[in-house]
Write a protein that holds these residues in place. Structure first.
Motif, PDB file in Angstrom:
ATOM      1  N   VAL A   8       0.846  -1.186   0.000  1.00  0.00           N
ATOM      2  CA  VAL A   8       0.000   0.000   0.000  1.00  0.00           C
ATOM      3  C   VAL A   8       0.883   1.238   0.000  1.00  0.00           C
ATOM      4  O   VAL A   8       1.956   1.252   0.615  1.00  0.00           O
ATOM      5  N   ASP A   9       0.458   2.266  -0.705  1.00  0.00           N
ATOM      6  CA  ASP A   9       1.259   3.495  -0.710  1.00  0.00           C
ATOM      7  C   ASP A   9       1.033   4.270   0.593  1.00  0.00           C
ATOM      8  O   ASP A   9       0.074   4.035   1.327  1.00  0.00           O
ATOM      9  N   VAL A  27       4.978  -0.646   2.720  1.00  0.00           N
ATOM     10  CA  VAL A  27       4.458   0.704   2.505  1.00  0.00           C
ATOM     11  C   VAL A  27       5.437   1.434   1.588  1.00  0.00           C
ATOM     12  O   VAL A  27       6.611   1.599   1.935  1.00  0.00           O
ATOM     13  N   TYR A  28       4.979   1.838   0.424  1.00  0.00           N
ATOM     14  CA  TYR A  28       5.859   2.469  -0.548  1.00  0.00           C
ATOM     15  C   TYR A  28       5.391   3.894  -0.852  1.00  0.00           C
ATOM     16  O   TYR A  28       4.324   4.320  -0.410  1.00  0.00           O
ATOM     17  N   ASP A  29       6.199   4.607  -1.583  1.00  0.00           N
ATOM     18  CA  ASP A  29       5.891   5.987  -1.987  1.00  0.00           C
ATOM     19  C   ASP A  29       5.517   6.849  -0.774  1.00  0.00           C
ATOM     20  O   ASP A  29       4.512   7.566  -0.789  1.00  0.00           O
ATOM     21  N   ILE A  30       6.369   6.765   0.260  1.00  0.00           N
ATOM     22  CA  ILE A  30       6.152   7.574   1.461  1.00  0.00           C
ATOM     23  C   ILE A  30       6.760   8.959   1.218  1.00  0.00           C
ATOM     24  O   ILE A  30       7.969   9.083   0.999  1.00  0.00           O
ATOM     25  N   THR A  34       4.728  13.157   4.953  1.00  0.00           N
ATOM     26  CA  THR A  34       3.861  12.196   5.648  1.00  0.00           C
ATOM     27  C   THR A  34       4.665  11.126   6.387  1.00  0.00           C
ATOM     28  O   THR A  34       4.089  10.260   7.041  1.00  0.00           O
ATOM     29  N   PHE A  35       6.000  11.174   6.278  1.00  0.00           N
ATOM     30  CA  PHE A  35       6.808  10.126   6.903  1.00  0.00           C
ATOM     31  C   PHE A  35       6.539  10.017   8.401  1.00  0.00           C
ATOM     32  O   PHE A  35       6.388   8.907   8.932  1.00  0.00           O
ATOM     33  N   SER A  36       6.518  11.147   9.103  1.00  0.00           N
ATOM     34  CA  SER A  36       6.324  11.110  10.564  1.00  0.00           C
ATOM     35  C   SER A  36       5.009  10.439  10.938  1.00  0.00           C
ATOM     36  O   SER A  36       4.946   9.651  11.894  1.00  0.00           O
ATOM     37  N   ALA A  37       3.958  10.736  10.172  1.00  0.00           N
ATOM     38  CA  ALA A  37       2.654  10.129  10.450  1.00  0.00           C
ATOM     39  C   ALA A  37       2.669   8.627  10.172  1.00  0.00           C
ATOM     40  O   ALA A  37       2.097   7.829  10.925  1.00  0.00           O
ATOM     41  N   VAL A  38       3.345   8.237   9.071  1.00  0.00           N
ATOM     42  CA  VAL A  38       3.450   6.814   8.733  1.00  0.00           C
ATOM     43  C   VAL A  38       4.223   6.081   9.828  1.00  0.00           C
ATOM     44  O   VAL A  38       3.806   5.013  10.302  1.00  0.00           O
ATOM     45  N   ALA A  66      12.419   7.569   5.111  1.00  0.00           N
ATOM     46  CA  ALA A  66      12.389   6.430   4.190  1.00  0.00           C
ATOM     47  C   ALA A  66      11.264   6.651   3.191  1.00  0.00           C
ATOM     48  O   ALA A  66      10.240   7.261   3.514  1.00  0.00           O
ATOM     49  N   SER A  67      11.444   6.152   1.986  1.00  0.00           N
ATOM     50  CA  SER A  67      10.382   6.216   0.992  1.00  0.00           C
ATOM     51  C   SER A  67       9.644   4.886   0.906  1.00  0.00           C
ATOM     52  O   SER A  67       8.544   4.820   0.357  1.00  0.00           O
ATOM     53  N   GLU A  68      10.279   3.822   1.448  1.00  0.00           N
ATOM     54  CA  GLU A  68       9.641   2.505   1.454  1.00  0.00           C
ATOM     55  C   GLU A  68      10.022   1.771   2.741  1.00  0.00           C
ATOM     56  O   GLU A  68      11.193   1.757   3.142  1.00  0.00           O
ATOM     57  N   ILE A  69       9.028   1.186   3.390  1.00  0.00           N
ATOM     58  CA  ILE A  69       9.253   0.445   4.637  1.00  0.00           C
ATOM     59  C   ILE A  69       8.568  -0.916   4.515  1.00  0.00           C
ATOM     60  O   ILE A  69       7.394  -0.994   4.147  1.00  0.00           O
ATOM     61  N   CYS A  70       9.325  -1.975   4.818  1.00  0.00           N
ATOM     62  CA  CYS A  70       8.772  -3.331   4.807  1.00  0.00           C
ATOM     63  C   CYS A  70       8.889  -3.935   6.199  1.00  0.00           C
ATOM     64  O   CYS A  70       9.931  -3.794   6.858  1.00  0.00           O
ATOM     65  N   ILE A  71       7.831  -4.600   6.633  1.00  0.00           N
ATOM     66  CA  ILE A  71       7.810  -5.246   7.946  1.00  0.00           C
ATOM     67  C   ILE A  71       7.339  -6.678   7.768  1.00  0.00           C
ATOM     68  O   ILE A  71       6.318  -6.928   7.106  1.00  0.00           O
TER      69      ILE A  71
END
Length: 288
Positions: A8-9, A27-30, A34-38, A66-71
């Motif tokens: 999801v973007d 989460v991509y295209d961060i 909006t990074f802080s909120a993500v 980061a522009s992309e985060i994977c968990i």
């Protein structure tokens, strides 16, 4: 959604009300703004975990951009943080055939009926005391009763928790016609009037008697009296509670006197149940 991965973007991620953390997340295209909120939402969902950010592993708490985060997918029942999806999953696990909890599996709608009442009272007590930690616990217990009752219904082929949520959302959308349709409400009173109108249409309440007959048989007497008085008054059945009280006392009709007192309290914006409760507790406190 990739195989076993929720992709999801960033903007859409912030709008998702529930995330199943038992599924891997990407989460991509961060965007920078909006990074802080993500990140904040990820911390609430996952706690202190390591993530892959722009291809590198790092503790989520130390992540600055980061522009992309994977968990990675979290274990179904061992997590730092749980959410609504987990509550449904845990309840289903407790009542699973063969290896579920014997007590949970043995319950029926009727056997845990009283638990619903008890948990509701405990939740209200926490609200009255402004006990925030206890409110969290007691609201969870109220939710558990809905989950257990819905799970009993699922196993009996009656309905599912999804059906419960479906009916709830349809009711909220239908009765809030000033939000989801063409009506308008500029105040709380106008909103309540439209809610009651829409409810009457939905329930086919053609008379106030029909509406009153639908009140639960198990309502506490003071609550039943207050709702009846208010609905009758709104429908134009106006009485003078002071005169009714005097007449009831003279005739030693004490149940009528209680009803009149409930009306007096309601006319003054007071809840009879709460006021009597406070009065009784004050008398207990004053005992020596």
């Amino acid at each position: 959604m990739k195989k076993n991965i929720l992709t999801v973007d960033g903007a859409a991620f912030l709008g998702l009300p529930v995330i199943d953390t038992s599924v891997a997340l990407e989460v991509y295209d961060i965007k920078p703004d909006t990074f802080s909120a993500v990140k904040a939402k990820l911390v609430v969902l996952y706690g202190e975990v390591n993530v892959i950010a722009d291809g590198k592993e790092i503790a989520l708490a130390r992540l600055d951009s980061a522009s992309e985060i994977c968990i990675a997918a979290q274990h179904e029942f061992v997590k730092q943080r749980y959410n609504a999806a987990d509550a449904i999953r845990v309840t289903a696990r407790l009542t699973r055939e063969k290896d579920g909890c014997p007590w949970d599996r043995a319950q029926t709608h009727e056997s845990i009926r009283i638990n619903m009442i008890e948990e509701a009272y405990e939740a209200v007590d926490a609200i009255d005391k402004r006990d925030i930690p206890n409110m969290r616990e007691e609201f969870g217990d109220v939710l558990l009763q809905s989950l257990l009752q819905s799970d009993i219904a699922r196993r009996s082929g009656e309905f599912t928790f999804d059906d419960v949520c479906d009916e709830l959302c349809k009711k909220l959308i239908g009765r809030h016609s000033f939000i989801f349709a063409g009506d308008s409400a500029g105040s709380a009173d106008e909103a309540l009037t439209l809610w009651e109108r829409n409810k009457a249409t939905e329930k086919n309440y053609d008379t106030v008697k029909t509406q009153l007959s639908k009140l639960p048989d198990n309502f506490p007497s003071l609550l039943l009296a207050e709702k009846t008085y208010k609905k009758l008054k709104k429908a134009g059945h106006v009485i003078d509670p002071s005169a009714e009280l005097k007449k009831a006392v003279e005739n030693k009709d004490y149940s009528a006197a209680i009803y009149a007192l409930v009306g007096l309290l309601a006319d003054n914006g007071l809840d009879a149940e709460i006021e009597l409760n406070k009065s009784v507790k004050a008398k207990i406190t004053d005992l020596k």
